[in-house]
Design an enzyme around this catalytic site. Structure first.
Site, PDB file in Angstrom:
ATOM      1  N   ARG A 120      32.964  26.967  25.777  1.00 56.64           N
ATOM      2  CA  ARG A 120      33.889  26.926  24.645  1.00 56.64           C
ATOM      3  C   ARG A 120      35.165  26.231  25.080  1.00 56.64           C
ATOM      4  O   ARG A 120      35.458  26.149  26.273  1.00 56.64           O
ATOM      5  CB  ARG A 120      34.183  28.334  24.123  1.00 56.64           C
ATOM      6  CG  ARG A 120      34.829  29.231  25.139  1.00 56.64           C
ATOM      7  CD  ARG A 120      35.045  30.644  24.621  1.00 56.64           C
ATOM      8  NE  ARG A 120      35.531  31.511  25.672  1.00 56.64           N
ATOM      9  CZ  ARG A 120      36.811  31.640  26.043  1.00 56.64           C
ATOM     10  NH1 ARG A 120      37.754  30.960  25.414  1.00 56.64           N
ATOM     11  NH2 ARG A 120      37.157  32.445  27.027  1.00 56.64           N
ATOM     12  N   ILE A 142      25.459  27.143  29.828  1.00 55.60           N
ATOM     13  CA  ILE A 142      24.352  27.004  30.794  1.00 55.60           C
ATOM     14  C   ILE A 142      23.180  27.922  30.447  1.00 55.60           C
ATOM     15  O   ILE A 142      22.094  27.750  30.983  1.00 55.60           O
ATOM     16  CB  ILE A 142      24.797  27.186  32.266  1.00 55.60           C
ATOM     17  CG1 ILE A 142      25.334  28.598  32.537  1.00 55.60           C
ATOM     18  CG2 ILE A 142      25.789  26.123  32.677  1.00 55.60           C
ATOM     19  CD1 ILE A 142      25.466  28.916  34.034  1.00 55.60           C
ATOM     20  N   GLY A 197      31.319  24.894  33.305  1.00 58.42           N
ATOM     21  CA  GLY A 197      32.436  25.839  33.511  1.00 58.42           C
ATOM     22  C   GLY A 197      33.705  25.110  33.920  1.00 58.42           C
ATOM     23  O   GLY A 197      34.533  25.632  34.691  1.00 58.42           O
ATOM     24  N   LYS A 207      25.432  36.458  43.621  1.00 55.91           N
ATOM     25  CA  LYS A 207      25.782  35.383  44.557  1.00 55.91           C
ATOM     26  C   LYS A 207      24.754  35.285  45.679  1.00 55.91           C
ATOM     27  O   LYS A 207      24.327  34.198  46.038  1.00 55.91           O
ATOM     28  CB  LYS A 207      27.203  35.592  45.109  1.00 55.91           C
ATOM     29  CG  LYS A 207      28.279  35.234  44.098  1.00 55.91           C
ATOM     30  CD  LYS A 207      28.239  33.748  43.768  1.00 55.91           C
ATOM     31  CE  LYS A 207      28.943  33.401  42.493  1.00 55.91           C
ATOM     32  NZ  LYS A 207      28.776  32.015  42.063  1.00 55.91           N
ATOM     33  N   TYR A 216      28.427  40.949  40.799  1.00 57.66           N
ATOM     34  CA  TYR A 216      28.773  39.566  41.157  1.00 57.66           C
ATOM     35  C   TYR A 216      28.179  39.196  42.526  1.00 57.66           C
ATOM     36  O   TYR A 216      27.559  38.145  42.688  1.00 57.66           O
ATOM     37  CB  TYR A 216      30.296  39.457  41.169  1.00 57.66           C
ATOM     38  CG  TYR A 216      30.878  38.132  41.609  1.00 57.66           C
ATOM     39  CD1 TYR A 216      30.647  36.959  40.885  1.00 57.66           C
ATOM     40  CD2 TYR A 216      31.707  38.057  42.730  1.00 57.66           C
ATOM     41  CE1 TYR A 216      31.223  35.753  41.277  1.00 57.66           C
ATOM     42  CE2 TYR A 216      32.287  36.858  43.120  1.00 57.66           C
ATOM     43  CZ  TYR A 216      32.039  35.706  42.395  1.00 57.66           C
ATOM     44  OH  TYR A 216      32.620  34.522  42.787  1.00 57.66           O
ATOM     45  N   LEU A 241      36.469  24.384  32.534  1.00 58.63           N
ATOM     46  CA  LEU A 241      37.815  24.799  32.117  1.00 58.63           C
ATOM     47  C   LEU A 241      38.293  26.045  32.877  1.00 58.63           C
ATOM     48  O   LEU A 241      39.254  26.680  32.480  1.00 58.63           O
ATOM     49  CB  LEU A 241      37.866  25.024  30.598  1.00 58.63           C
ATOM     50  CG  LEU A 241      37.485  23.798  29.758  1.00 58.63           C
ATOM     51  CD1 LEU A 241      37.714  24.072  28.264  1.00 58.63           C
ATOM     52  CD2 LEU A 241      38.266  22.551  30.168  1.00 58.63           C
ATOM     53  N   GLY A 242      37.620  26.371  33.959  1.00 57.66           N
ATOM     54  CA  GLY A 242      38.024  27.524  34.772  1.00 57.66           C
ATOM     55  C   GLY A 242      38.991  27.125  35.876  1.00 57.66           C
ATOM     56  O   GLY A 242      39.504  25.994  35.905  1.00 57.66           O
ATOM     57  N   GLN A 243      39.229  28.068  36.802  1.00 58.61           N
ATOM     58  CA  GLN A 243      40.238  27.838  37.850  1.00 58.61           C
ATOM     59  C   GLN A 243      39.877  26.620  38.714  1.00 58.61           C
ATOM     60  O   GLN A 243      40.739  25.779  38.979  1.00 58.61           O
ATOM     61  CB  GLN A 243      40.369  29.088  38.742  1.00 58.61           C
ATOM     62  CG  GLN A 243      41.544  28.983  39.707  1.00 58.61           C
ATOM     63  CD  GLN A 243      41.547  30.055  40.797  1.00 58.61           C
ATOM     64  OE1 GLN A 243      40.622  30.852  40.910  1.00 58.61           O
ATOM     65  NE2 GLN A 243      42.578  30.060  41.603  1.00 58.61           N
TER      66      GLN A 243
HETATM   67  P1  NAD Z   1      36.488  30.865  36.256  1.00 55.58           P
HETATM   68  O1  NAD Z   1      36.156  32.218  35.757  1.00 55.58           O
HETATM   69  O2  NAD Z   1      37.908  30.479  36.398  1.00 55.58           O
HETATM   70  O3  NAD Z   1      35.782  29.772  35.324  1.00 55.58           O
HETATM   71  C1  NAD Z   1      34.447  29.887  34.899  1.00 55.58           C
HETATM   72  C2  NAD Z   1      34.294  29.041  33.655  1.00 55.58           C
HETATM   73  O4  NAD Z   1      32.941  29.156  33.227  1.00 55.58           O
HETATM   74  C3  NAD Z   1      35.183  29.487  32.488  1.00 55.58           C
HETATM   75  O5  NAD Z   1      35.865  28.361  31.958  1.00 55.58           O
HETATM   76  C4  NAD Z   1      34.185  30.058  31.466  1.00 55.58           C
HETATM   77  O6  NAD Z   1      34.587  29.824  30.125  1.00 55.58           O
HETATM   78  C5  NAD Z   1      32.935  29.262  31.818  1.00 55.58           C
HETATM   79  N1  NAD Z   1      31.680  29.917  31.429  1.00 55.58           N
HETATM   80  C6  NAD Z   1      31.349  31.215  31.495  1.00 55.58           C
HETATM   81  N2  NAD Z   1      30.089  31.380  31.070  1.00 55.58           N
HETATM   82  C7  NAD Z   1      29.608  30.168  30.757  1.00 55.58           C
HETATM   83  C8  NAD Z   1      28.353  29.690  30.306  1.00 55.58           C
HETATM   84  N3  NAD Z   1      27.335  30.515  30.020  1.00 55.58           N
HETATM   85  N4  NAD Z   1      28.197  28.359  30.133  1.00 55.58           N
HETATM   86  C9  NAD Z   1      29.211  27.509  30.383  1.00 55.58           C
HETATM   87  N5  NAD Z   1      30.426  27.894  30.783  1.00 55.58           N
HETATM   88  C10 NAD Z   1      30.617  29.215  30.989  1.00 55.58           C
HETATM   89  O7  NAD Z   1      35.707  30.648  37.632  1.00 55.58           O
HETATM   90  P2  NAD Z   1      36.137  29.737  38.879  1.00 55.58           P
HETATM   91  O8  NAD Z   1      37.117  30.515  39.655  1.00 55.58           O
HETATM   92  O9  NAD Z   1      36.449  28.379  38.445  1.00 55.58           O
HETATM   93  O10 NAD Z   1      34.765  29.793  39.716  1.00 55.58           O
HETATM   94  C11 NAD Z   1      33.777  28.797  39.624  1.00 55.58           C
HETATM   95  C12 NAD Z   1      32.656  29.132  40.582  1.00 55.58           C
HETATM   96  O11 NAD Z   1      33.193  29.243  41.904  1.00 55.58           O
HETATM   97  C13 NAD Z   1      31.942  30.448  40.292  1.00 55.58           C
HETATM   98  O12 NAD Z   1      30.580  30.332  40.606  1.00 55.58           O
HETATM   99  C14 NAD Z   1      32.591  31.416  41.268  1.00 55.58           C
HETATM  100  O13 NAD Z   1      31.721  32.459  41.607  1.00 55.58           O
HETATM  101  C15 NAD Z   1      32.842  30.503  42.446  1.00 55.58           C
HETATM  102  N6  NAD Z   1      33.898  31.035  43.295  1.00 55.58           N
HETATM  103  C16 NAD Z   1      35.199  31.060  42.867  1.00 55.58           C
HETATM  104  C17 NAD Z   1      36.180  31.604  43.682  1.00 55.58           C
HETATM  105  C18 NAD Z   1      37.622  31.651  43.266  1.00 55.58           C
HETATM  106  O14 NAD Z   1      38.443  32.279  43.970  1.00 55.58           O
HETATM  107  N7  NAD Z   1      38.005  31.039  42.129  1.00 55.58           N
HETATM  108  C19 NAD Z   1      35.833  32.105  44.947  1.00 55.58           C
HETATM  109  C20 NAD Z   1      34.501  32.096  45.337  1.00 55.58           C
HETATM  110  C21 NAD Z   1      33.543  31.532  44.508  1.00 55.58           C
HETATM  111  C1  AKB Z   2      36.658  36.984  43.190  1.00 55.53           C
HETATM  112  O1  AKB Z   2      37.603  37.627  43.665  1.00 55.53           O
HETATM  113  O2  AKB Z   2      35.772  37.474  42.476  1.00 55.53           O
HETATM  114  C2  AKB Z   2      36.542  35.531  43.550  1.00 55.53           C
HETATM  115  C3  AKB Z   2      35.663  35.362  44.721  1.00 55.53           C
HETATM  116  C4  AKB Z   2      36.198  35.538  46.075  1.00 55.53           C
HETATM  117  O3  AKB Z   2      34.500  35.112  44.576  1.00 55.53           O
HETATM  118  N1  AKB Z   2      37.856  34.998  43.754  1.00 55.53           N
END
Ligand code: NAD
Ligand code: AKB
Length: 319
Positions: free
Chosen positions: A36, A55, A8, A147, A143, A10-12
């Site tokens: 992707r 995954i 994952g 978690k 979600y 390419l996410g945040q």
């Molecule tokens: P995001 O949604 O920005 O990125 C997730 C990435 O996973 C995307 O690039 C998506 O294309 C990819 N993805 C989705 N399904 C997939 C799969 N089956 N196989 C491979 N890639 C896949 O998420 P994020 O904000 O980067 O969060 C990453 C992790 O951190 C998550 O587990 C999230 O629950 C956790 N988290 C994030 C935050 C936040 O505020 N960003 C807060 C708490 C927890």
């Molecule tokens: C969301 O709002 O879903 C995320 C998180 C706190 O897990 N930023």
């Protein structure tokens, strides 16, 4: 040197974590992956190894682990809270069945696994203020269900099979590189774009709604610190409460006004995301993470806002 697969990526979080890990461990030791290719990430993709990995596709993930002799997986592939309420079955499939694949690979190949949890693992029956590390967890979103189940599953793989699993409960993360992927805390990122571009933001989260937040540089250091932490100090392994600040929209707006005095905030509350936000804690107690692996964030509300505005103005100026 570690060989880390980031799923994952390419996410945040991943889009910044990969670059930071490449500084710390060397570019060839960090294998970025996503299910992707997404637009706007060519810099990251070209800065070191990149593979398509879903995954939910065990063969594909296993081949990449073998090809690069990976010893650590940082699993960031997931569906977040607001998106998860629109498509609960995909949320379950990716967040749980995908995680089980990651953990099974960890078991088969003796890998360290980092899997982030979230403040979403709590629910409205959790004590909302200074929420303790170990407390009631009855989340009401899909979600959140994934978690809390993920936290338990990671503990299970450690206790039952000795897999070196680690994780934190992240709060809402604030960053300027990649937009958030469909969560409830996203307002605290969107507000900066609108403040710079229009000096005005309409919040879907209501005034007075407190949630924990953290600036991305602190989140990246949390991940690195915890994967490197001395295991003999870790009483807990997964799901450490971590936080850096707690605020409600008016307080964030007041801090933005120190730099953009005529910034205006109004409200058009989204009932779905508001209900989710109200079910999450107002503030976390992260003293256990501070004790067990020296967690110590650098940014508070005002220092985060100053840096966000500077960096985002640079970024938007370049477009
Ligand atoms: P995001 O949604 O920005 O990125 C997730 C990435 O996973 C995307 O690039 C998506 O294309 C990819 N993805 C989705 N399904 C997939 C799969 N089956 N196989 C491979 N890639 C896949 O998420 P994020 O904000 O980067 O969060 C990453 C992790 O951190 C998550 O587990 C999230 O629950 C956790 N988290 C994030 C935050 C936040 O505020 N960003 C807060 C708490 C927890
Ligand atoms: C969301 O709002 O879903 C995320 C998180 C706190 O897990 N930023």
């Amino acid at each position: 040197m570690r060989k880390i697969l980031v799923t994952g990526a390419l996410g945040q979080i991943g889009s910044e974590l990969v670059l930071r890990l490449r500084e710390v461990y060397g570019k060839d030791n960090i294998i970025a992956s996503n299910r992707r290719i997404k637009e706007g990430h060519m810099n990251l993709i070209e800065s070191g190894p990149f593979e398509i990995v879903d995954i939910n596709n065990m063969d594909q993930m296993s081949k990449v682990v073998g090809k690069y002799k990976v010893d650590t997986i940082i699993n960031l592939a997931a569906i977040l809270s607001a998106k998860g309420e629109k498509d609960p079955s995909s949320c379950w499939n990716i967040n749980m069945n995908g995680l089980i694949n990651v953990l099974e690979l960890g078991r088969a190949k003796d890998l360290q696994i980092f899997n982030p949890s979230s403040i979403a693992a709590f629910g409205s029956s959790t004590p909302p203020d200074k929420t303790p590390q170990d407390t009631i967890q009855r989340p009401t979103t899909m979600y959140g269900v994934t978690k809390v189940a993920g936290e338990l599953l990671c503990d299970y793989y450690f206790k039952k099979y000795g897999v070196d699993t680690r994780g934190v409960r992240f709060p809402g993360l604030i960053s300027y590189e990649t937009l958030p992927g469909g969560g409830t805390t996203d307002y605290a990122v969107h507000i900066f774009y609108k403040a710079i571009q229009h000096k005005r933001y309409t919040s879907y989260i209501d005034k007075g709604t407190y949630m924990d937040m953290m600036y991305m540089p602190d989140a990246l250091e949390a991940i690195i610190k915890l994967i490197e932490a001395d295991p003999s100090r870790l009483e807990h392994r997964n799901a450490f409460n971590v936080t850096a600040m707690s605020f409600e929209p008016e307080e964030l707006a007041a801090s933005i006004r120190k730099h953009i005095p005529d910034f205006e905030l109004d409200y058009d509350v989204d009932p779905v995301r508001q209900e989710i936000a109200e079910s999450w804690p107002n503030s976390l107690d992260d003293s256990v993470a501070r004790e067990e692996w020296d967690w110590n964030p650098k940014y508070d509300l005002d220092t985060m806002v100053k840096d966000m505005l500077e960096k985002l103005k640079d970024k938007l100026g370049e477009i």
